[in-house]
Scaffold this motif. Structure first.
Motif, mmCIF file in Angstrom:
data_model
loop_
_atom_site.group_PDB
_atom_site.id
_atom_site.type_symbol
_atom_site.label_atom_id
_atom_site.label_comp_id
_atom_site.label_asym_id
_atom_site.label_seq_id
_atom_site.Cartn_x
_atom_site.Cartn_y
_atom_site.Cartn_z
ATOM 1 N N GLY A 138 37.758 40.252 38.956
ATOM 2 C CA GLY A 138 38.990 40.649 39.626
ATOM 3 C C GLY A 138 39.742 39.482 40.226
ATOM 4 O O GLY A 138 39.208 38.378 40.407
ATOM 5 N N ILE A 139 41.003 39.726 40.539
ATOM 6 C CA ILE A 139 41.829 38.697 41.157
ATOM 7 C C ILE A 139 41.396 38.441 42.603
ATOM 8 O O ILE A 139 41.339 37.312 43.058
ATOM 9 C CB ILE A 139 43.324 39.118 41.119
ATOM 10 N N ALA A 198 43.911 34.399 37.536
ATOM 11 C CA ALA A 198 44.149 35.374 36.473
ATOM 12 C C ALA A 198 42.812 35.817 35.910
ATOM 13 O O ALA A 198 41.782 35.159 36.122
ATOM 14 C CB ALA A 198 45.020 34.762 35.374
ATOM 15 N N THR A 199 42.809 36.928 35.170
ATOM 16 C CA THR A 199 41.580 37.440 34.563
ATOM 17 C C THR A 199 41.543 37.152 33.069
ATOM 18 O O THR A 199 40.708 37.692 32.349
ATOM 19 C CB THR A 199 41.455 38.954 34.796
ATOM 20 N N THR A 200 42.436 36.294 32.597
ATOM 21 C CA THR A 200 42.479 35.918 31.186
ATOM 22 C C THR A 200 41.429 34.863 30.874
ATOM 23 O O THR A 200 40.818 34.277 31.778
ATOM 24 C CB THR A 200 43.880 35.400 30.843
ATOM 25 N N LEU A 201 41.217 34.603 29.576
ATOM 26 C CA LEU A 201 40.181 33.657 29.154
ATOM 27 C C LEU A 201 40.387 32.293 29.822
ATOM 28 O O LEU A 201 39.425 31.653 30.257
ATOM 29 C CB LEU A 201 40.214 33.525 27.624
ATOM 30 N N LEU A 202 41.625 31.826 29.917
ATOM 31 C CA LEU A 202 41.965 30.640 30.694
ATOM 32 C C LEU A 202 42.916 31.060 31.808
ATOM 33 O O LEU A 202 43.855 31.820 31.575
ATOM 34 C CB LEU A 202 42.664 29.580 29.830
ATOM 35 N N GLU A 215 51.394 36.315 46.527
ATOM 36 C CA GLU A 215 51.040 37.182 45.410
ATOM 37 C C GLU A 215 52.189 37.285 44.405
ATOM 38 O O GLU A 215 51.962 37.284 43.190
ATOM 39 C CB GLU A 215 50.639 38.573 45.904
ATOM 40 N N ASN A 216 53.418 37.332 44.899
ATOM 41 C CA ASN A 216 54.571 37.322 43.978
ATOM 42 C C ASN A 216 54.622 36.010 43.200
ATOM 43 O O ASN A 216 54.892 36.003 42.001
ATOM 44 C CB ASN A 216 55.872 37.506 44.761
ATOM 45 N N TYR A 217 54.371 34.907 43.924
ATOM 46 C CA TYR A 217 54.370 33.586 43.267
ATOM 47 C C TYR A 217 53.304 33.539 42.188
ATOM 48 O O TYR A 217 53.560 33.075 41.070
ATOM 49 C CB TYR A 217 54.119 32.504 44.320
ATOM 50 N N ARG A 218 52.088 34.022 42.508
ATOM 51 C CA ARG A 218 50.993 33.986 41.526
ATOM 52 C C ARG A 218 51.346 34.791 40.283
ATOM 53 O O ARG A 218 51.168 34.317 39.155
ATOM 54 C CB ARG A 218 49.710 34.544 42.159
ATOM 55 N N GLN A 219 51.838 36.003 40.485
ATOM 56 C CA GLN A 219 52.171 36.846 39.339
ATOM 57 C C GLN A 219 53.247 36.206 38.473
ATOM 58 O O GLN A 219 53.176 36.245 37.234
ATOM 59 C CB GLN A 219 52.629 38.225 39.820
ATOM 60 N N GLU A 220 54.217 35.618 39.113
ATOM 61 C CA GLU A 220 55.298 34.990 38.350
ATOM 62 C C GLU A 220 54.793 33.770 37.591
ATOM 63 O O GLU A 220 55.148 33.556 36.428
ATOM 64 C CB GLU A 220 56.441 34.600 39.294
ATOM 65 N N TYR A 221 53.928 32.973 38.256
ATOM 66 C CA TYR A 221 53.453 31.745 37.616
ATOM 67 C C TYR A 221 52.614 32.041 36.373
ATOM 68 O O TYR A 221 52.741 31.347 35.355
ATOM 69 C CB TYR A 221 52.641 30.895 38.603
ATOM 70 N N VAL A 222 51.745 33.044 36.435
ATOM 71 C CA VAL A 222 50.859 33.321 35.298
ATOM 72 C C VAL A 222 51.505 34.255 34.270
ATOM 73 O O VAL A 222 50.879 34.585 33.256
ATOM 74 C CB VAL A 222 49.502 33.909 35.751
ATOM 75 N N SER A 223 52.743 34.653 34.503
ATOM 76 C CA SER A 223 53.421 35.549 33.564
ATOM 77 C C SER A 223 53.570 34.890 32.198
ATOM 78 O O SER A 223 53.947 33.711 32.097
ATOM 79 C CB SER A 223 54.804 35.909 34.096
#
Length: 515
Positions: free
Chosen positions: A260-261, A272-276, A495-503
């Protein structure tokens, strides 16, 4: 005249004189007894977020010293030396800490007490720390304490296809660099506490090693993971490479999704929960790079503006050198990289990619083993035979560079490589084990302490002026001003910054192919 030499001459003197390079060198801060220093990044070294030359890598205890871009190897090493001098003086002034001289770490505490790098309260600073928290969860913090030297290199007029051709050949021939410059055949047992490994005990003072090992850092104990082992990244084109990275940056990975995040208390586990999580998490011996704009994703920069330089990532710290790297190594790399650029470079295949991974692990673990065979295009070949064939091809290229410079440094570097390849007792990895046995009762920590102390004393003995001191102190002050300005300018919740950065939209679009 060989075809390779003709191609080199065809580049012309102006382009060859336009060769540029820079260095990034990591070192743990260690205590006099050889344990990891757990103190914060020293205030006098400036802000780890914004200082142009002194930062931290994974851990708050892991320094990273960065040069500018240079036209000449001596100038590059002179700047790295000056940065080392200031750092050593700061460490001496605040206590007895020293920069650890080996790639494999000093005595480590429990995994969870290894401190993560801290970069202040800005969104970008918090993201850097959360990324490191994620690395700790994914790979363990101990693995992240391994240090090395990165060599950034460019040549005018090389396009994307040229740089990727260079990268393919570099990966094919990386075994030679691992053999010649690997300097981490042993490690403190604290590094592998609780981990499976194939190391053998050495002496009775907590050291482990591989008898013919060259670089544990680049082997199975280094930057490896089950998740990344699924990546079969091709280097046949920028488009293909970018597509592979894009997939890894957007593909959910079940174990990371389970993590989880955030944890139940609300603290962040990872970005992020992606492979990288981000591009830097992809470990390789060499990377295509491009200077990024503030806030820009590296993959976006590559897709939009192409490859600007390459980053060689497989060099161990040389524990016998005060600053961890010697001029002859960089002169050899310049010749080696030109050879990779100018040689025919057929496309890679999934079979070859697997073969290269096999060769890397074999060389790291057994590179000095007499008669060791690697795989070349599906056929076994003796490592030393293959290496000597490459050195024969490098020799005329080195002579041409020396003729342009009016020196003999490139030919000398190739000759030193030949002498070491034919007499493995001269290789740095062999010298480490010889010195451990002769002077330190086979104790890795005792060896590391002695080499680290010698480097620190050597740096402190070099001339140092009031003007140099003032310039570095001013750089540190200005870096804190820059950090405060970044923090004051933030308006977006993290949290908004994180979501935007990993988009995924921040990763850029695939390059359109011509019809």
């Amino acid at each position: 005249m060989t075809a390779l030499l003709a191609r080199l001459q065809g580049l012309g003197a102006d382009r060859l004189h336009g060769m540029r390079r820079g260095l990034e060198k990591e070192s743990l801060r260690a205590l006099p007894d050889g344990r990891l220093a757990l103190t914060p990044h020293p205030q006098a070294l400036g802000s780890a977020l914004t200082h142009p030359h002194i930062t931290t890598d994974y851990s708050e205890s892991q320094l990273e010293l960065i040069t500018g871009v240079h036209a000449r190897v001596p100038d590059c090493l002179a700047e790295l030396t000056e940065i080392h001098q200031y750092t050593a003086r700061v460490l001496a002034a605040q206590g007895d800490e020293m920069m650890w001289a080996s790639s494999m770490p000093c005595g480590l505490p429990t995994d969870e007490t290894i401190p993560l790098g801290r970069y202040g309260s800005s969104n970008v600073g918090r993201a850097k720390s959360v990324y490191r928290m994620g690395l700790g969860h994914r790979y363990g913090r101990r693995m992240q304490t391994i240090s090395g030297v990165h060599y950034n290199w460019s040549l005018p007029g090389v396009d994307n296809a040229g740089y990727f051709a260079l990268i393919r050949n570099f990966r094919r021939h990386a075994f030679l660099l691992l053999t010649l410059f690997g300097a981490s055949p042993a490690v403190c047992s604290s590094f592998v506490d609780g981990r499976q490994h194939e190391l053998l005990p050495l002496g009775e003072r907590g050291s482990l090693y591989l008898p013919h090992g060259t670089t544990l850092r680049m082997g199975r104990l280094g930057y490896q993971s089950e998740a990344q082992a699924t990546l079969k990244v091709s280097y046949n084109s920028l488009e293909g490479y970018a597509a592979s990275l894009h997939d890894a940056l957007t593909r959910p990975w079940p174990a990371y999704e389970a993590l989880g995040i955030r944890n139940p208390g609300g603290d962040y586990n990872q970005l992020a929960t992606t492979l990288l999580q981000i591009e830097n998490e992809f470990y390789g011996t060499i990377r295509p790079k491009r200077v990024i704009f503030p806030g820009e994703r590296p993959l976006h920069a590559l897709r939009e503006r192409g490859v600007e330089y390459i980053e060689v990532r497989l060099l161990d710290l040389d524990p016998f050198e005060t600053i961890g790297v010697r001029a002859s190594t960089l002169h050899f790399l310049d010749v080696f990289l030109l050879h990779c650029l100018l040689s025919d470079s057929p496309p890679d295949t999934p079979e070859e990619i697997a073969e290269l991974a096999h060769n890397q692990h074999l060389t790291a673990a057994r590179g000095r083993e007499p008669g060791l065979r690697l795989m070349r295009r599906g056929q076994p070949v003796v490592l030393t035979q293959w290496g000597l064939e490459l050195l024969d091809e490098l020799q005329p290229l080195a002579a041409h560079l020396d003729a342009l410079d009016g020196t003999g440094v490139h030919a000398d570097a190739v000759q030193q490589a030949r002498a070491a390849l034919t007499d493995p007792s001269r290789l740095p990895s062999a010298r480490v084990l010889q010195t451990m046995a002769r002077d330190h009762d086979n104790a890795f920590i005792a060896f590391g302490r002695e080499r680290s102390r010698a480097a620190s004393q050597g740096l402190l003995a070099l001339p140092w002026s009031e003007a140099q001191e003032a310039r570095f102190a001013d750089m540190a002050r200005r870096s804190f001003d820059d950090q405060r300005a970044i923090e004051a300018a933030d308006t977006m919740p993290f949290e908004n910054y994180r979501q935007e950065y990993v988009s995924p939209v921040r990763l850029g679009r695939p390059v359109a192919r011509a019809a």
